[in-house]
Design an enzyme around this catalytic site. Structure first.
Site, PDB file in Angstrom:
ATOM      1  N   GLY A   1      20.092  89.477  15.799  1.00 40.50           N
ATOM      2  CA  GLY A   1      19.117  90.535  16.074  1.00 40.50           C
ATOM      3  C   GLY A   1      18.854  91.418  14.857  1.00 40.50           C
ATOM      4  O   GLY A   1      18.101  92.383  14.924  1.00 40.50           O
ATOM      5  N   ARG A   2      19.475  91.065  13.701  1.00 41.64           N
ATOM      6  CA  ARG A   2      19.301  91.896  12.501  1.00 41.64           C
ATOM      7  C   ARG A   2      17.881  91.782  11.938  1.00 41.64           C
ATOM      8  O   ARG A   2      17.268  90.719  12.004  1.00 41.64           O
ATOM      9  CB  ARG A   2      20.270  91.431  11.400  1.00 41.64           C
ATOM     10  CG  ARG A   2      21.697  91.831  11.646  1.00 41.64           C
ATOM     11  CD  ARG A   2      22.571  91.438  10.465  1.00 41.64           C
ATOM     12  NE  ARG A   2      22.782  89.984  10.373  1.00 41.64           N
ATOM     13  CZ  ARG A   2      23.566  89.405   9.471  1.00 41.64           C
ATOM     14  NH1 ARG A   2      24.173  90.123   8.557  1.00 41.64           N
ATOM     15  NH2 ARG A   2      23.731  88.097   9.460  1.00 41.64           N
TER      16      ARG A   2
ATOM     17  N   ALA B   1      23.826  79.312  13.371  1.00 42.03           N
ATOM     18  CA  ALA B   1      22.404  78.957  13.434  1.00 42.03           C
ATOM     19  C   ALA B   1      21.824  79.448  14.750  1.00 42.03           C
ATOM     20  O   ALA B   1      22.551  79.724  15.690  1.00 42.03           O
ATOM     21  CB  ALA B   1      22.254  77.448  13.347  1.00 42.03           C
ATOM     22  N   GLY B   2      20.528  79.542  14.798  1.00 41.56           N
ATOM     23  CA  GLY B   2      19.912  79.912  16.062  1.00 41.56           C
ATOM     24  C   GLY B   2      18.446  79.559  16.024  1.00 41.56           C
ATOM     25  O   GLY B   2      17.760  79.899  15.066  1.00 41.56           O
ATOM     26  N   HIS B   3      17.994  78.809  16.992  1.00 42.41           N
ATOM     27  CA  HIS B   3      16.550  78.643  17.080  1.00 42.41           C
ATOM     28  C   HIS B   3      16.096  78.548  18.517  1.00 42.41           C
ATOM     29  O   HIS B   3      16.869  78.276  19.422  1.00 42.41           O
ATOM     30  CB  HIS B   3      16.049  77.495  16.197  1.00 42.41           C
ATOM     31  CG  HIS B   3      16.462  76.156  16.635  1.00 42.41           C
ATOM     32  ND1 HIS B   3      17.331  75.373  15.932  1.00 42.41           N
ATOM     33  CD2 HIS B   3      16.104  75.448  17.715  1.00 42.41           C
ATOM     34  CE1 HIS B   3      17.502  74.248  16.567  1.00 42.41           C
ATOM     35  NE2 HIS B   3      16.766  74.261  17.652  1.00 42.41           N
TER      36      HIS B   3
ATOM     37  N   ASP C   1      15.901  80.498   8.446  1.00 39.49           N
ATOM     38  CA  ASP C   1      14.882  81.207   9.228  1.00 39.49           C
ATOM     39  C   ASP C   1      13.458  80.882   8.777  1.00 39.49           C
ATOM     40  O   ASP C   1      12.569  81.729   8.849  1.00 39.49           O
ATOM     41  CB  ASP C   1      15.095  82.734   9.178  1.00 39.49           C
ATOM     42  CG  ASP C   1      16.502  83.117   9.571  1.00 39.49           C
ATOM     43  OD1 ASP C   1      16.998  82.547  10.553  1.00 39.49           O
ATOM     44  OD2 ASP C   1      17.104  83.968   8.895  1.00 39.49           O
ATOM     45  N   GLU C   2      13.242  79.668   8.313  1.00 35.66           N
ATOM     46  CA  GLU C   2      11.908  79.285   7.834  1.00 35.66           C
ATOM     47  C   GLU C   2      11.002  78.856   8.985  1.00 35.66           C
ATOM     48  O   GLU C   2       9.821  78.576   8.767  1.00 35.66           O
ATOM     49  CB  GLU C   2      11.999  78.114   6.837  1.00 35.66           C
ATOM     50  CG  GLU C   2      12.810  78.378   5.582  1.00 35.66           C
ATOM     51  CD  GLU C   2      14.271  78.000   5.758  1.00 35.66           C
ATOM     52  OE1 GLU C   2      14.690  77.717   6.900  1.00 35.66           O
ATOM     53  OE2 GLU C   2      14.999  78.001   4.755  1.00 35.66           O
TER      54      GLU C   2
ATOM     55  N   GLN D   1      20.510  76.680   8.669  1.00 31.09           N
ATOM     56  CA  GLN D   1      20.442  77.563   7.495  1.00 31.09           C
ATOM     57  C   GLN D   1      19.416  77.008   6.487  1.00 31.09           C
ATOM     58  O   GLN D   1      18.422  76.465   6.925  1.00 31.09           O
ATOM     59  CB  GLN D   1      21.823  77.774   6.866  1.00 31.09           C
ATOM     60  CG  GLN D   1      22.765  78.623   7.711  1.00 31.09           C
ATOM     61  CD  GLN D   1      23.517  77.841   8.774  1.00 31.09           C
ATOM     62  OE1 GLN D   1      24.036  76.790   8.494  1.00 31.09           O
ATOM     63  NE2 GLN D   1      23.567  78.350   9.973  1.00 31.09           N
TER      64      GLN D   1
ATOM     65  N   LYS E   1      12.374  76.437  11.283  1.00 32.28           N
ATOM     66  CA  LYS E   1      12.819  75.053  11.539  1.00 32.28           C
ATOM     67  C   LYS E   1      12.743  74.723  13.023  1.00 32.28           C
ATOM     68  O   LYS E   1      12.427  73.610  13.399  1.00 32.28           O
ATOM     69  CB  LYS E   1      14.269  74.860  11.069  1.00 32.28           C
ATOM     70  CG  LYS E   1      14.429  74.883   9.558  1.00 32.28           C
ATOM     71  CD  LYS E   1      15.861  74.591   9.155  1.00 32.28           C
ATOM     72  CE  LYS E   1      16.849  75.651   9.564  1.00 32.28           C
ATOM     73  NZ  LYS E   1      16.651  76.957   8.931  1.00 32.28           N
ATOM     74  N   GLY E   2      13.052  75.737  13.869  1.00 36.42           N
ATOM     75  CA  GLY E   2      13.082  75.511  15.317  1.00 36.42           C
ATOM     76  C   GLY E   2      11.755  75.006  15.827  1.00 36.42           C
ATOM     77  O   GLY E   2      11.690  74.039  16.573  1.00 36.42           O
ATOM     78  N   LYS E   3      10.683  75.653  15.406  1.00 37.74           N
ATOM     79  CA  LYS E   3       9.359  75.259  15.883  1.00 37.74           C
ATOM     80  C   LYS E   3       9.021  73.826  15.435  1.00 37.74           C
ATOM     81  O   LYS E   3       8.507  73.025  16.206  1.00 37.74           O
ATOM     82  CB  LYS E   3       8.293  76.235  15.370  1.00 37.74           C
ATOM     83  CG  LYS E   3       6.919  75.625  15.481  1.00 37.74           C
ATOM     84  CD  LYS E   3       5.760  76.523  15.395  1.00 37.74           C
ATOM     85  CE  LYS E   3       4.532  75.607  15.334  1.00 37.74           C
ATOM     86  NZ  LYS E   3       3.313  76.223  15.724  1.00 37.74           N
TER      87      LYS E   3
HETATM   88  P1  IMP Z   1      28.034  82.695   7.714  1.00 37.49           P
HETATM   89  O1  IMP Z   1      27.293  81.417   7.802  1.00 37.49           O
HETATM   90  O2  IMP Z   1      28.176  83.394   9.044  1.00 37.49           O
HETATM   91  O3  IMP Z   1      29.341  82.561   6.997  1.00 37.49           O
HETATM   92  O4  IMP Z   1      27.163  83.717   6.814  1.00 37.49           O
HETATM   93  C1  IMP Z   1      26.958  83.486   5.431  1.00 37.49           C
HETATM   94  C2  IMP Z   1      25.547  83.872   5.014  1.00 37.49           C
HETATM   95  O5  IMP Z   1      24.626  82.963   5.593  1.00 37.49           O
HETATM   96  C3  IMP Z   1      25.121  85.260   5.477  1.00 37.49           C
HETATM   97  O6  IMP Z   1      24.267  85.832   4.505  1.00 37.49           O
HETATM   98  C4  IMP Z   1      24.341  84.969   6.738  1.00 37.49           C
HETATM   99  O7  IMP Z   1      23.420  85.978   7.040  1.00 37.49           O
HETATM  100  C5  IMP Z   1      23.650  83.667   6.342  1.00 37.49           C
HETATM  101  N1  IMP Z   1      23.290  82.847   7.493  1.00 37.49           N
HETATM  102  C6  IMP Z   1      24.101  82.120   8.285  1.00 37.49           C
HETATM  103  N2  IMP Z   1      23.393  81.490   9.223  1.00 37.49           N
HETATM  104  C7  IMP Z   1      22.110  81.789   9.020  1.00 37.49           C
HETATM  105  C8  IMP Z   1      20.887  81.385   9.642  1.00 37.49           C
HETATM  106  O8  IMP Z   1      20.851  80.592  10.599  1.00 37.49           O
HETATM  107  N3  IMP Z   1      19.744  81.917   9.108  1.00 37.49           N
HETATM  108  C9  IMP Z   1      19.760  82.750   8.045  1.00 37.49           C
HETATM  109  N4  IMP Z   1      20.859  83.129   7.426  1.00 37.49           N
HETATM  110  C10 IMP Z   1      22.036  82.662   7.903  1.00 37.49           C
END
Ligand code: IMP
Length: 438
Positions: free
Chosen positions: A311-312, A39-41, A13-14, A223, A16-18
């Site tokens: 959404g956390r 992942a999500g961006h 979440d640094e 990540q 990277k998407g942008k």
């Molecule tokens: P998992 O990748 O779903 O197994 O989650 C393992 C850990 O990585 C958890 O603490 C997640 O919140 C974190 N995590 C997984 N994907 C992301 C991401 O894209 N950004 C930030 N944290 C992530």
């Protein structure tokens, strides 16, 4: 155009998407090398923002080939939905290539991910529950199902049968969950195969051919460094190799083909899920009071620190130079993109953690032992801020207020890597190019 690995230098979440969105159009191939739809961006398309979870950002450009490498775990249902969303927006996925060796996330992987988190209770990792960990477990145990298996009904049925012989008793007897039949899974997954077949490719061969032809490749990390299975804050990590080294194992391209490693660092730090976080400024609901709670809430609010995938609310804290130095080393960073500098305009003074203290010992390097990291007290240096000055319109380094310039230079100094891109707002043009050579 040299080939580049783009890697998160903190806990994901640094931003990277942008940065990917900014530079991806310069490359011939854009390749995901690890992770999955955890992942999500967000990418910008006209006046719309689109959330990508699995698709490499290269899909946004006609000339670029988006590649899902062998190191990625693919939830086919999610990928197909994402492709349909993109096609509906007028973005063609016709160039997509999916490695025949990428592993497939199965329904029981998702069930087991959720159930295991529940079992761990307060020691849970805080996973995204997308089945990522259990899928990689099967890969390493040599029991996984790959994209190529999905394409052959006979083999797929056999592999599912073998997997269920082990998974069903675990689902039923350990977690009290429902079990699966081979037919049930085939009914869902075989239609996926029919859609994805045309995209399956020998991607290692394809990418090595590209290297020989002097084409440029962007390896798009997901990540971040501290979530890497080897170099992160184990066990509070994801199950893949997020660091730059993963770009080689996750694609089949050798290290000599990589010219640059661009680390994405946010001007402060965030993390989601559990695990140690020395500079965390806890929210009131997590026990934070006074200045700590105020800083945490301000970073979250001003920085819009909510997960794209879940959404956390993300945990927030001051910039950590110990982590920055560590990330520079384990990734071999050649450049840093510093993101969200504008968020710090909310503060009178800005703290940077330069070392940790634990049991009377000072650590200016990332401690080997998790217990040290858990109990580490940050040693801060306090820098003057530029409160109230709107920096979102600055387009050159010299236009930044002097204290913002000092902050950037300070970060360069403590991490020993040049900051060649600075983001001062969410939009593509809200960026200062400072030596990143296109
Ligand atoms: P998992 O990748 O779903 O197994 O989650 C393992 C850990 O990585 C958890 O603490 C997640 O919140 C974190 N995590 C997984 N994907 C992301 C991401 O894209 N950004 C930030 N944290 C992530």
């Amino acid at each position: 155009m040299p080939s580049t690995v783009l890697v998160g230098a903190q806990w994901g979440d640094e931003g990277k998407g942008k940065i990917t969105d900014l530079i991806a159009s310069d490359y011939d191939y854009v390749v995901r090398y690890q992770g999955g739809n955890n992942a999500g961006h967000t990418v910008i398309h006209g006046d719309k923002k689109l959330a990508l979870h699995l698709m490499p950002s290269g899909v946004m450009y006609d000339h670029a080939v988006p590649v899902i490498g062998n190191g990625v775990v693919v939830d086919p249902g999610v990928l197909i939905k994402e492709m349909a969303m993109l096609e509906a927006e007028g973005i063609s996925c016709k160039n997509l290539k999916i490695s025949c060796d990428a592993h497939v996330i199965m329904p029981y992987h998702k069930d087991l991910d959720g159930a295991d988190e529940k079992r761990l209770g307060e020691h849970k990792i805080g996973t995204t529950k997308r089945g990522i960990g259990p899928c990689y477990q099967d890969k390493v145990a040599r029991k996984g199902i790959r994209i190529q298996d999905l394409m052959d009904e006979k083999i797929f049925r056999l592999k599912v049968e073998t997997a269920l012989a082990q998974k069903n008793p675990i689902l039923k007897n350990i977690y009290g969950l429902h079990t699966y039949t081979v037919d049930e899974i085939c009914e869902e997954y075989l239609p996926y195969a029919r859609i994805l077949k045309q995209y399956m490719a020998e991607t290692a061969q394809l990418l090595n051919e590209a290297v020989r032809e002097d084409k440029s490749i962007l390896f798009e990390g997901a990540q971040g460094t501290l979530l890497d299975i080897d170099h992160g804050t184990y066990p509070y990590v994801t199950s893949s190799s997020c660091c730059a080294g993963g770009a080689c194992t996750g694609t089949g391209v050798g290290p000599k083909a990589i010219d640059r490693v661009l680390g994405i660092q946010k001007a402060y730090v965030t993390r989601v899920g559990g695990g140690p976080f020395p500079t965390e400024q806890r929210y009131p609901e997590d026990g934070g009071t006074g200045e700590e709670a105020m800083v945490g809430e301000t970073l979250c609010e001003v920085g819009h620190e909510f997960g794209v995938t879940t959404g956390r609310k993300r945990r927030c804290g001051w910039f950590d130079a110990v982590i920055a130095r560590y990330a520079a080393e384990v990734n071999g960073l050649t450049d840093v993109a510093l993101t969200k500098l504008d968020v710090l305009s909310a503060f009178d003074t800005i703290k940077v953690c330069v070392a940790y203290e634990c049991d009377g010992k000072t650590y200016d390097y990332f401690p080997m032992q998790q217990s040290v990291l858990f109990h580490a007290k940050p040693v801060y240096e306090e820098l003057p801020g530029w409160k109230g000055v709107d920096i979102t319109e600055c387009r050159t380094f010299e236009e930044l207020p002097e204290n913002a310039q000092r902050y950037v230079e300070y970060i360069e100094e403590v991490a020993g890597v040049p900051v060649t891109i600075i983001a001062v707002g969410p939009d593509r043009e809200q960026t200062i190019m400072r030596g990143w050579d296109r």
